[in-house]
Scaffold this motif. Structure first.
Motif, PDB file in Angstrom:
ATOM      1  N   GLN A 133     -28.860  12.133  20.668  1.00  0.00           N
ATOM      2  CA  GLN A 133     -27.863  13.172  20.442  1.00  0.00           C
ATOM      3  C   GLN A 133     -26.752  13.027  21.471  1.00  0.00           C
ATOM      4  O   GLN A 133     -26.990  13.017  22.662  1.00  0.00           O
ATOM      5  CB  GLN A 133     -28.508  14.551  20.564  1.00  0.00           C
ATOM      6  CG  GLN A 133     -27.534  15.689  20.320  1.00  0.00           C
ATOM      7  CD  GLN A 133     -28.199  17.038  20.478  1.00  0.00           C
ATOM      8  OE1 GLN A 133     -29.401  17.120  20.738  1.00  0.00           O
ATOM      9  NE2 GLN A 133     -27.434  18.088  20.328  1.00  0.00           N
ATOM     10  N   VAL A 134     -25.539  12.935  20.986  1.00  0.00           N
ATOM     11  CA  VAL A 134     -24.392  12.778  21.867  1.00  0.00           C
ATOM     12  C   VAL A 134     -23.929  14.140  22.366  1.00  0.00           C
ATOM     13  O   VAL A 134     -23.813  15.094  21.596  1.00  0.00           O
ATOM     14  CB  VAL A 134     -23.239  12.080  21.141  1.00  0.00           C
ATOM     15  CG1 VAL A 134     -22.007  12.016  22.030  1.00  0.00           C
ATOM     16  CG2 VAL A 134     -23.654  10.688  20.694  1.00  0.00           C
ATOM     17  N   GLN A 135     -23.691  14.207  23.654  1.00  0.00           N
ATOM     18  CA  GLN A 135     -23.168  15.442  24.243  1.00  0.00           C
ATOM     19  C   GLN A 135     -22.046  15.122  25.201  1.00  0.00           C
ATOM     20  O   GLN A 135     -22.120  14.176  25.976  1.00  0.00           O
ATOM     21  CB  GLN A 135     -24.274  16.192  24.990  1.00  0.00           C
ATOM     22  CG  GLN A 135     -25.195  17.005  24.106  1.00  0.00           C
ATOM     23  CD  GLN A 135     -26.068  17.944  24.915  1.00  0.00           C
ATOM     24  OE1 GLN A 135     -26.659  17.546  25.911  1.00  0.00           O
ATOM     25  NE2 GLN A 135     -26.149  19.196  24.487  1.00  0.00           N
ATOM     26  N   LEU A 136     -21.008  15.938  25.139  1.00  0.00           N
ATOM     27  CA  LEU A 136     -19.924  15.913  26.110  1.00  0.00           C
ATOM     28  C   LEU A 136     -19.860  17.307  26.700  1.00  0.00           C
ATOM     29  O   LEU A 136     -19.545  18.267  25.987  1.00  0.00           O
ATOM     30  CB  LEU A 136     -18.598  15.550  25.458  1.00  0.00           C
ATOM     31  CG  LEU A 136     -18.498  14.205  24.749  1.00  0.00           C
ATOM     32  CD1 LEU A 136     -17.105  14.030  24.147  1.00  0.00           C
ATOM     33  CD2 LEU A 136     -18.819  13.054  25.674  1.00  0.00           C
ATOM     34  N   VAL A 137     -20.152  17.424  27.972  1.00  0.00           N
ATOM     35  CA  VAL A 137     -20.212  18.730  28.621  1.00  0.00           C
ATOM     36  C   VAL A 137     -19.092  18.834  29.640  1.00  0.00           C
ATOM     37  O   VAL A 137     -19.067  18.089  30.622  1.00  0.00           O
ATOM     38  CB  VAL A 137     -21.574  18.956  29.295  1.00  0.00           C
ATOM     39  CG1 VAL A 137     -21.611  20.326  29.957  1.00  0.00           C
ATOM     40  CG2 VAL A 137     -22.698  18.822  28.271  1.00  0.00           C
ATOM     41  N   GLU A 138     -18.200  19.770  29.386  1.00  0.00           N
ATOM     42  CA  GLU A 138     -17.033  19.956  30.242  1.00  0.00           C
ATOM     43  C   GLU A 138     -17.272  21.077  31.250  1.00  0.00           C
ATOM     44  O   GLU A 138     -18.022  22.027  30.979  1.00  0.00           O
ATOM     45  CB  GLU A 138     -15.817  20.307  29.401  1.00  0.00           C
ATOM     46  CG  GLU A 138     -15.452  19.254  28.385  1.00  0.00           C
ATOM     47  CD  GLU A 138     -14.813  19.861  27.165  1.00  0.00           C
ATOM     48  OE1 GLU A 138     -14.239  19.101  26.374  1.00  0.00           O
ATOM     49  OE2 GLU A 138     -14.904  21.087  26.993  1.00  0.00           O
ATOM     50  N   SER A 139     -16.585  20.976  32.358  1.00  0.00           N
ATOM     51  CA  SER A 139     -16.612  22.044  33.350  1.00  0.00           C
ATOM     52  C   SER A 139     -15.352  21.964  34.204  1.00  0.00           C
ATOM     53  O   SER A 139     -14.644  20.953  34.176  1.00  0.00           O
ATOM     54  CB  SER A 139     -17.850  21.930  34.242  1.00  0.00           C
ATOM     55  OG  SER A 139     -17.865  20.699  34.924  1.00  0.00           O
TER      56      SER A 139
END
Length: 123
Positions: free
Chosen positions: A1-7
């Motif tokens: 599962q691809v995830q891009l987590v921004e902060s």
């Protein structure tokens, strides 16, 4: 599962700085980029970087103020934003894909997107 987590988004006064981060997981990409969308406006390109070689691209509106960088070991891309202006206010999105460098500014060239992080610059 691809995830891009921004902060890293938030509220800052004009002239201030913020640093956005985007951590990618699930697969590898040739490039990652940052886009932004202000209310009532279309999503626009901000910056992009290629994992191999580190080539970078910037929108004219942010050149000299924003810097995109990567940490290959952490699979993380950063956007250092300096001398922020009220017109930089938008939701900032991280994107990943395999865009040709001639069309790196085109949103549809990116396959995966983060959830977005709000950046608000007060005057």
């Amino acid at each position: 599962q691809v995830q891009l987590v921004e902060s890293g988004g938030g509220l800052v006064q004009a002239g201030g700085s913020l640093r956005l981060s985007c951590a990618a997981s699930g697969r590898t990409f040739s490039a990652m980029g940052w886009f932004r969308q202000a209310p009532g406006k279309e999503r626009e390109f901000v910056a992009a970087i290629y994992w191999n070689g580190g080539s970078t691209y910037y929108a004219d509106s942010v050149k000299g103020r924003f810097t995109i960088s990567r940490d290959n070991a952490k699979n993380t891309v950063y956007l250092q934003m300096n001398v922020l202006k009220p017109e930089d206010t938008a939701v900032y999105y991280c994107a990943a894909g395999w865009p040709d460098n001639s069309i790196v500014i085109v949103p549809t060239e990116y396959v995966y997107w983060g959830q977005g992080t709000q950046v608000t610059v007060s005057s």
